[in-house]
Design an enzyme around this catalytic site. Structure first.
Site, PDB file in Angstrom:
ATOM      1  N   LEU A 196      -0.765   2.597  -2.107  1.00 58.11           N
ATOM      2  CA  LEU A 196      -0.635   1.492  -1.506  1.00 58.11           C
ATOM      3  C   LEU A 196       0.727   1.354  -0.918  1.00 58.11           C
ATOM      4  O   LEU A 196       1.516   2.057  -1.328  1.00 58.11           O
ATOM      5  CB  LEU A 196      -1.164   0.433  -2.484  1.00 58.11           C
ATOM      6  N   ASP A 318     -13.832   0.806  -9.275  1.00 56.50           N
ATOM      7  CA  ASP A 318     -12.661   0.769  -9.461  1.00 56.50           C
ATOM      8  C   ASP A 318     -12.339  -0.290 -10.743  1.00 56.50           C
ATOM      9  O   ASP A 318     -13.526  -0.842 -11.221  1.00 56.50           O
ATOM     10  CB  ASP A 318     -11.783   0.042  -8.414  1.00 56.50           C
TER      11      ASP A 318
END
Length: 519
Positions: A196, A318
């Protein structure tokens, strides 16, 4: 007990009954996830799959599936409750390293010098002929399909490398960064590097692309490092301290490193006793990229990093308990694979809590408390409930001193550590409320909160990309609840007085309890 490498740790766990060998064939496709998930939810041992179906490399799973094993990895041998208490000592160490107290006496100065010397003495050392390079695959021998990379959930896009320690360095930095980023297998030598934008690896990559546009970016991925190094990679280590140094402090011995062998990657150093190391590059895009699939999000278009090879990653199950959306991330091309003889592949899965990241969150919660208290002395306890997906909700206990104090603490927590950037909900309570008991927290919310007065809403803040509840990917709102007793200035009414039994009556009933036969 200190552990030199992963094998040493496995041996120590086995001696303590904290690891079970699975000799029956178990598939890395879904079966390992289901088995590890059931064992973790039961508080069971780490699992070493000696015979993964279709592969020759053993697979280690559920390694940090209990707080005790996290503490053991940090060198603390105790049961779960005592282990969590010992982890606060590690938090105090980090707090002292992050912001040392000015010495008030000669004795304090001596302690500060001792700490500085300990950090200096734990600088990593480079060794030759490291075990992690006993076997080298290169050229056509490089084939990631030979590794038992797990496919964790039925709706996953493919096999997913989950416990790799990604080693990077920015062009303006001397220290290396260690980060754990999931990586989707898309070819015999290609992985999608899902880091990220705010993570260290992504920042290093963008800085490199700006300074050296069009040049391949070197990356190494370590599988099966020693436990102190792995845990150092997920701990909020001060920027002035490398994860390798911190691992040395935990281990009580300097971290042994090896230079990567691939030309162009050899400036990076990896743990010398790691099980497997992937070496390679993120390459600039050659020619026009293939058209994006219909309905896919747009490719990255802005910034120097956009000129590098990217691929569409996901969907994957996730830690939220949902499958995430697809996104574009850089492609890591593996040039060489080095490994130990009889290498062990380390893996995990993520899913609806509890999972291994949630357990790590419970343990690291105790590390966070002294760090927060160093900055905010009024914080008396702090809790990240595992049901909140590791970090999305925080309960803060504080010693309130003035009107508006709870709101100050909310904003302080949100801005203090990078780990709390994505915390969506913060509930602040007084010292009389146990932050680890939902019954007490709910009681405080329902009796001490006026929704209009005590709710703080902040819009357009950074949010986890995996949070599909936010209206825009990566950008959403945060909510704070002031569930403390209200002070003058916060209310115009007489505040409620808690019910409490007379102390003399309680003492008499204590004596009667046994006589009545209720004990």
């Amino acid at each position: 007990m200190k552990y030199r490498d992963l094998r040493d740790f496995i041996h120590g766990l086995e001696q303590r009954g904290e690891l079970r060998r699975v000799t029956q064939p178990v598939s890395p496709v879904l079966e390992m996830t289901e088995l590890c998930d059931r064992v973790l939810r039961a508080g069971g041992p780490a699992l070493l799959f000696d015979a993964p179906a279709g592969h020759r490399f053993p697979v280690l799973g559920n390694l940090f599936g209990t707080p005790r094993r996290v503490a053991l990895g940090m060198g603390v041998d105790a049961d779960d409750e005592a282990a969590l208490a010992s982890l606060r000592d590690i938090g105090r160490l980090l707090s002292a390293l992050k912001e040392p107290d000015p010495p008030k006496r000669l004795k304090d100065a001596g302690k500060l010098l001792s700490l500085a010397k300990a950090v200096w003495d734990m600088g990593p050392k480079t060794v030759s002929a490291p075990p992690c390079q006993e076997i080298v695959w290169e050229g056509d021998d490089v084939d990631l399909h030979k590794l038992p990379i797990q496919t964790c959930w039925p709706g996953d896009a493919g096999p997913l490398l989950t416990w790799g320690l990604t080693v990077t360095r920015g062009p303006n930095k001397t220290r290396q960064n260690l980060g754990i980023y999931r990586q989707q297998l898309i070819g015999r030598n290609k992985l999608i590097m899902r880091w990220l934008a705010h993570r260290g690896g992504a920042l290093d990559f963008r800085e490199f692309a700006l300074k050296h546009p069009g040049q391949p970016y070197p990356v190494a991925v370590v599988l099966g490092a020693d436990p102190a190094t792995m845990l150092g990679a997920v701990t909020p280590v001060p920027d002035s301290l490398s994860e390798y140094q911190f691992a040395g402090l935990l281990r009580g011995a300097r971290t042994e490193l090896a230079k990567c062998v691939t030309p162009g990657v050899d400036a990076l150093q990896v743990p010398a006793r790691a099980e497997i190391v992937l070496e390679g590059f993120i390459h600039p895009q050659q020619g026009a990229p293939a058209p994006a699939p219909e309905g896919a999000p747009p490719r990255p278009a802005a910034g120097a990093a956009a000129g590098y090879e990217h691929a569409l990653e996901g969907p994957y199950g996730d830690h939220t308990g949902y499958y995430n959306e697809q996104e574009w991330f850089p492609v890591f091309t593996v040039e060489r694979i080095t490994m130990r003889r009889d290498a062990i592949y380390h893996s995990t899965y993520t899913g609806k809590p509890p999972d291994e990241p949630a357990v790590l969150g419970v343990a690291l919660n105790e590390v966070f408390v002294p760090l927060l208290q160093k900055q905010f002395a009024e914080i008396t306890d702090f809790y990240l409930p595992p049901e909140g997906c590791s970090y999305r909700m925080a309960i803060v206990q504080m010693k309130k001193s003035y009107a508006g104090h709870a709101k100050r603490v909310m904003f302080g927590v949100w801005s203090f550590l990078r780990q709390f950037m994505y915390t969506k909900f913060i509930v602040v309570v007084d010292e009389d409320v146990n932050v680890r008991d939902w019954k007490e927290v709910i009681w405080a919310i329902t009796t001490r909160v006026d929704p209009a007065r005590d709710t703080v809403l902040v819009e357009n803040t950074p949010i986890d990309y995996l949070d599909f509840a936010s209206p825009v990917a990566g950008l959403g709102s945060k909510m704070g609840l002031d569930a403390t007793n209200k002070w003058p200035g916060e209310t115009q009414r007489e505040w409620g007085r808690p019910i409490e039994m007379d102390a003399a009556v309680k003492a008499r009933v204590d004596r009667l309890w046994t006589e009545i036969g209720l004990s």
